[in-house]
Structures are given as C-alpha cells and as structure tokens.
Design a protein around this motif. Structure first.
Motif, short mmCIF file in Angstrom:
data_model
loop_
_atom_site.label_atom_id
_atom_site.label_comp_id
_atom_site.label_asym_id
_atom_site.label_seq_id
_atom_site.Cartn_x
_atom_site.Cartn_y
_atom_site.Cartn_z
N SER A 116 46.40 41.47 13.57
CA SER A 116 46.13 42.71 13.05
C SER A 116 46.41 43.88 13.84
CB SER A 116 44.61 42.89 12.65
OG SER A 116 43.68 42.41 13.81
N GLY A 117 46.90 43.49 15.16
CA GLY A 117 47.32 44.76 15.99
C GLY A 117 46.10 45.00 16.95
N SER A 118 45.18 44.38 16.91
CA SER A 118 43.92 44.54 17.81
C SER A 118 44.26 43.73 19.33
CB SER A 118 42.70 43.89 17.38
OG SER A 118 42.35 44.37 16.33
N LYS A 119 44.07 44.63 20.32
CA LYS A 119 44.20 44.04 21.64
C LYS A 119 43.20 42.90 22.00
CE LYS A 119 44.75 47.09 25.21
NZ LYS A 119 44.37 47.93 26.22
N ILE A 120 43.72 41.84 22.61
CA ILE A 120 42.98 40.73 22.94
C ILE A 120 42.59 40.88 24.40
CG2 ILE A 120 43.00 38.12 23.27
CD1 ILE A 120 44.82 37.93 20.76
N ARG A 121 41.48 40.71 24.81
CA ARG A 121 40.85 40.71 26.45
C ARG A 121 41.50 39.55 26.95
NH1 ARG A 121 36.91 43.73 29.18
NH2 ARG A 121 36.17 42.46 31.01
N LEU A 122 42.08 39.78 28.21
CA LEU A 122 42.50 38.63 29.07
C LEU A 122 41.51 38.15 29.96
CD1 LEU A 122 46.13 39.57 29.42
CD2 LEU A 122 45.29 37.80 27.80
#
Length: 165
Positions: A116-122
């Motif tokens: 969906s284009g949401s940033k994933i926390r690493l």
C-alpha cells in the motif's frame, strides 16, 4: 624514521605516498631489497596505513562470489528481506557519506515499503543487513547511487526521483 602524516582528503593521498617514497629513498637508498627487514616493514606498513585511511565499511566494489552463489543469493533475497522487513515489496537503499571522525565513511540507509506504500519500520541494524544482502546478490550494481529493489521482479534498479512540474 616514523613519518606521521595526517591525510584528510583523498586527493592528498597520492602526494603523501610520493613524498614518503622520496623520504625513504633519500635516507636508505633507492633499492628496497638492500633495506633492513625492520625498515622495509615500517615502510610497507606506513604505505598501507596511508592507502587505507579512507577505507569504507561497504566497499565501492563489493565482494564477488561465484555465479552459482550469486544466483542462489538472488533467489533467496525475497525470503531474506521478508525476515528483516515483513511485508516489504519495495526497498530503497541509498548510500550516505559521513565525516564524523575526520575520515569519509559510507553507510547505507534503507527504507522499506509494503504493497500500500506505507513505510515499514526496520529493526536495529536492518539497513546494514539489507545492504549486505543486496550487495551480495547484485555485486555489479552501482552502489554509489541509490538503488531500488522490487519484490515482483526481484531486481535492483537505479532509483529515479520523480519530477513534479
């Protein structure tokens, strides 16, 4: 003879090495084979220290594995990325040059996005681990530029910034 040279810029490294050669040749003679073992060792160690003053954590040309190993790394890359960033379909990996200690040092900043284009926390150290994985799978990529990995194609491409007019 201990020559302590503070080399801060990559442009000065060659000049410092030429000067070091001249200094040692003036004192011990032009024939390296006639120098004592201790002098030769000090000379070679000084050359090595000057040449590696700006060594990077991630080299410009990363390690090269055999073709079979690179293919295996490429096949396993989506699974390995999923272990670090679950749900990632796009990974942007950009080199960042820092000069905190007086030496140029390159690290990588990774940003992962889901479908969906949401940033994933690493997790902590995730950027470095992703950089190692991608460099191992794609050693021929230009790692001085930002690269984008996409899960659908499992390929790394040079990042193109969108232009808004």
């Amino acid at each position: 003879m201990a020559t302590a040279l503070e080399v801060r810029h990559a442009d000065d490294v060659e000049q410092a090495l030429v000067q070091l050669d001249a200094d040692f040749a003036t004192i011990y003679g032009p024939d390296l084979a006639s120098w004592s073992k201790g002098v030769r060792g000090e000379y070679l160690e000084t050359l090595r220290s000057h040449r590696t003053a700006d060594r990077e954590a991630h080299p410009i040309h990363p390690r090269k594995a055999s073709a079979g190993r690179r293919r295996r790394h490429q096949r396993q890359l989506p699974w390995r990325i999923t272990q670090i960033a679950p749900g990632a379909v796009t990974v942007l990996l950009a080199p960042v040059w820092t000069d905190a200690t007086g030496e140029s040092h390159r690290t990588f900043l990774a940003q992962c996005f889901d479908s969906s284009g949401s940033k994933i926390r690493l997790p902590r150290g995730g950027s470095s681990r992703l950089a190692d994985l991608m460099q191992g799978a794609f050693p021929g990529a230009d790692w001085n530029r930002a690269q984008t990995w996409r899960a659908d194609s499992n390929q790394v491409t040079r990042w193109q910034q969108r232009r808004t007019s």
